[in-house]
Design an enzyme around this catalytic site. Structure first.
Site, PDB file in Angstrom:
ATOM      1  N   TYR A  16       0.950 -19.563  -3.368  1.00 44.78           N
ATOM      2  CA  TYR A  16       0.026 -18.465  -3.055  1.00 44.78           C
ATOM      3  C   TYR A  16      -1.416 -19.001  -3.022  1.00 44.78           C
ATOM      4  O   TYR A  16      -2.185 -18.711  -2.099  1.00 44.78           O
ATOM      5  CB  TYR A  16       0.167 -17.364  -4.100  1.00 44.78           C
ATOM      6  CG  TYR A  16      -0.835 -16.252  -3.952  1.00 44.78           C
ATOM      7  CD1 TYR A  16      -0.761 -15.370  -2.885  1.00 44.78           C
ATOM      8  CD2 TYR A  16      -1.862 -16.078  -4.880  1.00 44.78           C
ATOM      9  CE1 TYR A  16      -1.684 -14.341  -2.741  1.00 44.78           C
ATOM     10  CE2 TYR A  16      -2.781 -15.062  -4.751  1.00 44.78           C
ATOM     11  CZ  TYR A  16      -2.694 -14.194  -3.679  1.00 44.78           C
ATOM     12  OH  TYR A  16      -3.610 -13.173  -3.546  1.00 44.78           O
ATOM     13  N   GLY A  67       0.842  -1.201   0.000  1.00 44.34           N
ATOM     14  CA  GLY A  67       0.000   0.000   0.000  1.00 44.34           C
ATOM     15  C   GLY A  67       0.873   1.245   0.000  1.00 44.34           C
ATOM     16  O   GLY A  67       2.099   1.156   0.077  1.00 44.34           O
TER      17      GLY A  67
END
Ligand code: UDP
Length: 323
Positions: free
Chosen positions: A151, A38
């Site tokens: 993942y 972010g």
């Protein structure tokens, strides 16, 4: 008193839109983000809002998380290490962080029975060839040497943890499998295809289509996703359920490259690049991906408002002024 809610990963691409929308709805929003993926820029414009608090920190800091959860009435857990390129480059961090952070959130929330929405991914279906992916479909993963499946596995483990806390500890939770979310503020840093193509086209560099370009994805606008994440949390019967959320407008990557080139009026060439040249380690792509929207329509009458073309136009306008 205004309801206080917590968003993990609230300075990320999707998280920052969710934060903004909840603030506009009058919520008291607390965000925790370590700013690894972010960016402070995503929430810069919100810092002055009265009902907003941003904490830069790690979810692994349990004392911090306990403090943040003290008066929290809802949690949206969006923080994650994601993006295929990042996962291929940092397989260990991606696997460990994704599982550990989700486990921390779930276990602390369970102690206080705070409702949680966790964001999972279309990746959990792996290379299942049967489309659209129904929520109850089998998961099919390839060679364990390919980090991508690590993942997928981590996201599946997270879902299983959520279900475990639901079944045994009565934690009210919702699992959302997101399918290729796009919009302004998404960066190409993790290798996502849309911001990558847009940047390449605007800077007149070759547009890099991996493989033969026949692989497909369905892209959904971040604004549509944020609406669904909020409505689901307000929907009592959604708790304990798993949902696909996305668009069912399917497009081949070669067609996406042509569309981006056209909308940007770019002179870029479109190049086909073999996967072997992109990744140093074994890699297997998902050849087709499409959500089944039957369940999410039934529960919250979900329908994307933006077409792919409309989203791309917003993204291109943003990229022109921000990069
Ligand atoms: N892709 C591509 N060129 C790029 C980046 C990605 O052709 O520069 C392809 C990638 O191989 C995949 C699709 O675009 O088939 C979507 O990739 P992304 O990483 O955005 O999402 P995911 O694979 O996780 O669905």
């Amino acid at each position: 008193m205004t309801k206080r809610v917590l968003i993990t990963g609230g300075a990320g691409f999707i998280g920052s839109y969710l934060t903004e929308r909840l603030l506009n709805l009058g919520y008291n929003v607390w965000v925790i983000d370590n700013l690894s993926a972010g960016s402070a820029k995503n929430i810069q414009h919100l810092l002055k809002r009265r009902n907003f608090r941003f904490v830069k920190g790690e979810i692994s800091n349990k004392q911090l998380m306990k403090n943040l959860m003290k008066h929290t009435t809802r949690i949206w857990h969006l923080a994650a290490t994601m993006g295929v390129r990042r996962i291929m480059e940092q397989p260990l961090e991606s696997f460990k962080n994704n599982i550990e952070s989700t486990h921390t959130i779930l276990s602390l929330a369970a102690n206080k029975k705070i409702p949680v929405l966790i964001t999972s991914s279309s990746e959990v279906y792996g290379k299942n060839p049967y489309l659209p992916f129904e929520e109850s479909a089998d998961r099919i993963y390839g060679n364990i040497q390919s980090a991508r499946w690590g993942y997928a596995l981590a996201k599946a483990v997270n879902e299983f943890l959520a279900l475990g806390y639901l079944w045994q500890k009565k934690l009210p939770c919702i699992i959302v499998r997101l399918f290729n979310v796009i919009g302004p503020r998404q960066t190409s840093a993790s290798g996502m295809v849309v911001p990558t193509f847009v940047q390449q086209a605007l800077s007149r560099k070759p547009i890099t289509v991996y493989g033969d370009g026949t692989q497909t994805r369905c892209f959904v606008d971040v604004e549509d996703i944020v609406s669904s994440l909020i409505t689901l949390m307000e929907t009592k019967k959604a708790f304990g359920e798993t949902f696909d959320v996305g668009s069912d407008e399917e497009i081949k990557m070669i067609e996406l490259a042509r569309l981006v080139k056209k909308l940007t009026k770019s002179s870029s060439d479109i190049l086909l690049i073999p996967y072997k040249k992109v990744y140093n380690s074994p890699f297997e792509d998902v050849m087709r991906s499409k959500p089944s929207l039957t369940k999410i329509r039934k529960f919250i009458n979900f329908k994307p408002n933006f077409t792919l073309k409309e989203s791309l136009k917003k993204i291109i306008d943003y990229a022109k002024t921000n990069f």
